[in-house]
Enzyme design. Sequence first.
Site, PDB file in Angstrom:
ATOM      1  N   GLU A  65      31.623  35.372  30.464  1.00 12.59           N
ATOM      2  CA  GLU A  65      30.237  35.786  30.306  1.00 12.59           C
ATOM      3  C   GLU A  65      29.939  37.172  30.887  1.00 12.59           C
ATOM      4  OE1 GLU A  65      30.846  31.721  29.588  1.00 12.59           O
ATOM      5  OE2 GLU A  65      31.098  32.653  31.572  1.00 12.59           O
ATOM      6  N   VAL A  88      40.335  35.586  37.026  1.00 10.86           N
ATOM      7  CA  VAL A  88      40.982  34.590  36.187  1.00 10.86           C
ATOM      8  C   VAL A  88      42.389  34.401  36.730  1.00 10.86           C
ATOM      9  CG1 VAL A  88      41.647  33.954  33.847  1.00 10.86           C
ATOM     10  CG2 VAL A  88      39.626  35.383  34.194  1.00 10.86           C
ATOM     11  N   HIS A  95      44.658  29.530  28.106  1.00  4.62           N
ATOM     12  CA  HIS A  95      43.272  29.875  28.410  1.00  4.62           C
ATOM     13  C   HIS A  95      43.186  31.246  29.086  1.00  4.62           C
ATOM     14  CE1 HIS A  95      39.080  29.121  29.580  1.00  4.62           C
ATOM     15  NE2 HIS A  95      39.412  29.547  30.791  1.00  4.62           N
TER      16      HIS A  95
END
Length: 160
Positions: A65, A88, A95
């Site tokens: 986002e 991340v 993913h």
Amino acid sequence: MKKVNLSDYNPATVPDGSDYKVAIVVAEWNPEITNALLQGAHETLLEHGVKEDNIRVIPVPGSYELTTGADIALADSACDAAICLGCVIQGETRHFDFICEAVSQGLTNLSLKREKPVIFGLLTTNDMQQARDRSGGRHGNKGVEAAVTALKMIRLNKER
């Protein structure tokens, strides 16, 4: 190969930010890391003259986002740049690859669309220790580097 401390820079090369307005878009996912990145960026902006009232912190749920949060921030014509901070960590699925690719492409495209600096402060690490090392640990704080980059890029953008 020597590891670089992300917080090392020459303060004399950083412009005065007293007239700059900066958004810091920060992912809430991995808060131990992202809050440390936010602190590093925020303190660095203040150290270089950006007024507290000219720093807008925009939390978003996760790193994916960041692009939307930065777009919302830059929709305000007074905003000079968006610093995007997230983390991340590689897992067992793909993913990681999808998120990192989407964010890097999204932020690049947004910077070109808005014609304003969008700073990539996304840690993409193999594990939590690497993230800690880059968010105030032995390799410094990527948030500091992102803030310095934002100030330099704002100056560059204003000079054109």
